[in-house]
Motif scaffolding. Sequence first.
Motif, PDB file in Angstrom:
ATOM      1  N   LEU A 227       0.970  -1.180  -0.040  1.00  2.28           N
ATOM      2  CA  LEU A 227       0.083   0.105  -0.164  1.00  2.28           C
ATOM      3  C   LEU A 227       1.137   1.272  -0.047  1.00  2.28           C
ATOM      4  CD1 LEU A 227      -2.755  -0.948   2.567  1.00  2.28           C
ATOM      5  CD2 LEU A 227      -2.672  -1.056   0.167  1.00  2.28           C
ATOM      6  N   SER A 228       0.292   2.312  -0.563  1.00  2.00           N
ATOM      7  CA  SER A 228       1.062   3.682  -0.493  1.00  2.00           C
ATOM      8  C   SER A 228       0.343   4.158   0.707  1.00  2.00           C
ATOM      9  CB  SER A 228       0.574   4.617  -1.583  1.00  2.00           C
ATOM     10  OG  SER A 228      -0.347   4.849  -1.785  1.00  2.00           O
ATOM     11  N   SER A 229       0.991   5.544   0.997  1.00  2.00           N
ATOM     12  CA  SER A 229       0.746   6.238   2.238  1.00  2.00           C
ATOM     13  C   SER A 229      -1.024   6.638   2.112  1.00  2.00           C
ATOM     14  CB  SER A 229       1.439   7.492   2.340  1.00  2.00           C
ATOM     15  OG  SER A 229       2.749   7.000   2.627  1.00  2.00           O
ATOM     16  N   LEU A 230      -1.325   7.108   0.903  1.00  2.00           N
ATOM     17  CA  LEU A 230      -2.748   7.664   0.769  1.00  2.00           C
ATOM     18  C   LEU A 230      -3.786   6.253   0.708  1.00  2.00           C
ATOM     19  CD1 LEU A 230      -4.667   9.861  -0.234  1.00  2.00           C
ATOM     20  CD2 LEU A 230      -4.211   9.075  -2.571  1.00  2.00           C
ATOM     21  N   GLU A 231      -3.047   5.222   0.154  1.00  2.00           N
ATOM     22  CA  GLU A 231      -3.860   4.057   0.320  1.00  2.00           C
ATOM     23  C   GLU A 231      -4.042   3.389   1.768  1.00  2.00           C
ATOM     24  OE1 GLU A 231      -2.987   1.980  -3.961  1.00  2.00           O
ATOM     25  OE2 GLU A 231      -1.806   1.630  -2.230  1.00  2.00           O
ATOM     26  N   TYR A 232      -3.140   3.598   2.602  1.00  2.00           N
ATOM     27  CA  TYR A 232      -3.181   3.157   4.016  1.00  2.00           C
ATOM     28  C   TYR A 232      -3.992   4.075   4.630  1.00  2.00           C
ATOM     29  CZ  TYR A 232      -1.853   2.653   8.747  1.00  2.00           C
ATOM     30  OH  TYR A 232      -1.843   2.270  10.040  1.00  2.00           O
ATOM     31  N   VAL A 233      -4.146   5.307   4.523  1.00  2.00           N
ATOM     32  CA  VAL A 233      -5.105   6.197   4.991  1.00  2.00           C
ATOM     33  C   VAL A 233      -6.664   5.826   4.826  1.00  2.00           C
ATOM     34  CG1 VAL A 233      -5.949   8.697   5.357  1.00  2.00           C
ATOM     35  CG2 VAL A 233      -3.545   8.190   5.637  1.00  2.00           C
ATOM     36  N   PRO A 238     -12.581   3.659   5.638  1.00  2.00           N
ATOM     37  CA  PRO A 238     -13.195   3.122   4.665  1.00  2.00           C
ATOM     38  C   PRO A 238     -14.438   3.706   4.088  1.00  2.00           C
ATOM     39  CG  PRO A 238     -13.707   2.094   6.821  1.00  2.00           C
ATOM     40  CD  PRO A 238     -12.615   3.072   6.943  1.00  2.00           C
ATOM     41  N   GLU A 239     -15.029   4.700   4.761  1.00  4.04           N
ATOM     42  CA  GLU A 239     -16.146   5.477   4.406  1.00  4.04           C
ATOM     43  C   GLU A 239     -15.705   6.342   3.269  1.00  4.04           C
ATOM     44  OE1 GLU A 239     -14.436   8.034   7.623  1.00  4.04           O
ATOM     45  OE2 GLU A 239     -14.799   5.537   7.111  1.00  4.04           O
ATOM     46  N   ILE A 240     -14.592   6.574   2.868  1.00  2.00           N
ATOM     47  CA  ILE A 240     -14.103   7.303   1.647  1.00  2.00           C
ATOM     48  C   ILE A 240     -13.367   6.313   0.612  1.00  2.00           C
ATOM     49  CG2 ILE A 240     -12.381   9.170   0.976  1.00  2.00           C
ATOM     50  CD1 ILE A 240     -12.425  10.358   3.568  1.00  2.00           C
ATOM     51  N   LYS A 241     -14.300   6.480  -0.397  1.00  2.00           N
ATOM     52  CA  LYS A 241     -13.981   5.479  -1.410  1.00  2.00           C
ATOM     53  C   LYS A 241     -12.937   6.013  -2.459  1.00  2.00           C
ATOM     54  CE  LYS A 241     -17.089   2.923   0.407  1.00  2.00           C
ATOM     55  NZ  LYS A 241     -16.553   1.671   1.149  1.00  2.00           N
ATOM     56  N   GLU A 242     -12.983   7.457  -2.909  1.00  3.27           N
ATOM     57  CA  GLU A 242     -12.328   7.747  -4.107  1.00  3.27           C
ATOM     58  C   GLU A 242     -10.804   8.271  -3.549  1.00  3.27           C
ATOM     59  OE1 GLU A 242     -12.878   7.200  -6.959  1.00  3.27           O
ATOM     60  OE2 GLU A 242     -14.821   6.171  -6.693  1.00  3.27           O
ATOM     61  N   LYS A 243      -9.928   8.233  -4.285  1.00  2.54           N
ATOM     62  CA  LYS A 243      -8.559   8.890  -3.841  1.00  2.54           C
ATOM     63  C   LYS A 243      -8.528  10.182  -3.893  1.00  2.54           C
ATOM     64  CE  LYS A 243      -5.374   4.791  -4.843  1.00  2.54           C
ATOM     65  NZ  LYS A 243      -4.351   4.493  -5.721  1.00  2.54           N
ATOM     66  N   GLU A 244      -9.289  10.819  -5.141  1.00  4.80           N
ATOM     67  CA  GLU A 244      -9.138  12.242  -5.176  1.00  4.80           C
ATOM     68  C   GLU A 244      -9.809  13.041  -3.937  1.00  4.80           C
ATOM     69  OE1 GLU A 244      -7.496  14.209  -7.230  1.00  4.80           O
ATOM     70  OE2 GLU A 244      -6.564  12.253  -7.731  1.00  4.80           O
ATOM     71  N   GLU A 245     -11.075  12.175  -3.412  1.00  7.74           N
ATOM     72  CA  GLU A 245     -11.829  13.043  -2.454  1.00  7.74           C
ATOM     73  C   GLU A 245     -10.829  12.802  -1.160  1.00  7.74           C
ATOM     74  OE1 GLU A 245     -15.931  11.926   0.292  1.00  7.74           O
ATOM     75  OE2 GLU A 245     -15.237  10.574  -1.407  1.00  7.74           O
ATOM     76  N   MET A 246     -10.319  11.957  -0.970  1.00  7.80           N
ATOM     77  CA  MET A 246      -9.103  11.830   0.141  1.00  7.80           C
ATOM     78  C   MET A 246      -8.224  12.657   0.070  1.00  7.80           C
ATOM     79  SD  MET A 246      -8.023  10.752   2.950  1.00  7.80           S
ATOM     80  CE  MET A 246      -9.038   9.228   3.398  1.00  7.80           C
ATOM     81  N   ARG A 247      -7.605  13.319  -1.268  1.00  4.20           N
ATOM     82  CA  ARG A 247      -6.639  13.955  -1.338  1.00  4.20           C
ATOM     83  C   ARG A 247      -7.260  15.558  -0.943  1.00  4.20           C
ATOM     84  NH1 ARG A 247      -4.860  10.965  -6.054  1.00  4.20           N
ATOM     85  NH2 ARG A 247      -2.777  10.260  -5.763  1.00  4.20           N
TER      86      ARG A 247
END
Length: 350
Positions: A227-233, A238-247
């Motif tokens: 996993l990358s750092s972003l994927e780990y967070v 788990p309620e956040i599904k999209e990487k762009e939303e997490m960014r």
Amino acid sequence: GFTPAMKHEKLKDFSRGWKMRVALARALFIRPFRLLLDKPTKHLDLDACVWLEEELKAFKRTLILISHSQDFLNGVCTNIIHMHNKKLKNYMGNYDQYMKTQLELEENQTKRFPRQQDQISHTKNYIARFGHGSAKLARQAQSKEKILQNMMHDETLSFYFPPCGEIPSPVIMVQNVILKYTKDGPCIYSNLDFGTDLHTRVALVGPIGAGKSCYHQHLQEQLDLDLSSLEYVMKCCPEIKEKEEMRRIIGAMCVWLAWQNPHMLFLGKPTNHLDIETIDMLANAVNEFEGGMMLVSHDFICIQQVAQEIGVCEKQTITKWPGDILAYKEHLKSKLVDDEPQLIKRIYSV
């Protein structure tokens, strides 16, 4: 710069840092009369930040930029425009000169504080008495209420990391470690020895692709190596599904991290999505933290604020830099002049 092989790759396959370099190269190559840049150093390594700063110093046309890097603003800007309460105010000088002016204004504001408190009390009484009277008095009351809100909302936010307690040293120790991006790929680090404890305050620097984030990620025992750092967070949320939303919301992770009660802070480019005030707030929290800290950042001021040691990641190892981060910046500048002697002399004619 770009290797011959990279020149044949598709832009969509590049990392954010390389895409930013392409965008900047295109903007500078056409030599515009007015150059607009929005957080241009966001995905650049320190080498590229220094190159861009020196390049823009020699830019003789109009430059308007948005940046949360205090060091970059100091090096490039001759004016600072401050947006506050839907108004713009122009200040002469770079960011340090702007902050000096702001400090003087705050000192004057402090001297006026007792009178301001009397005015707030008077405004409250005025609103209570006339807020529901005639139309004229109601408008006056509403106007004073807006003034009151501006006075009351001018506050400074802060956060902190809870006490973590003592544990024996070393907290983490690696010996004879080899790291690769892929199983069959070249070594990023070879025979690496490194240790951290609760007194560690180190920042990792180096060129893009040197493996700073890779090493930083895999020092954490809980992090899945796949996993990358972003994927780990995202796995932790788990309620956040999209990487762009997490960014987009990653700045709020500072608050989430603060309450995980860690003994070691591993901060990977934490300032990328933060404004200047929040960066300073984070630095204060880190400096008051009882545990250790390892930082990967491309923000010179943030590194200067929190790091006591600098580790240079290059040539498959990590070497301790003998000076501070500002000395390292001067080192990068001297390398630029050696590699491109005409850089400082370049002038754009109008």
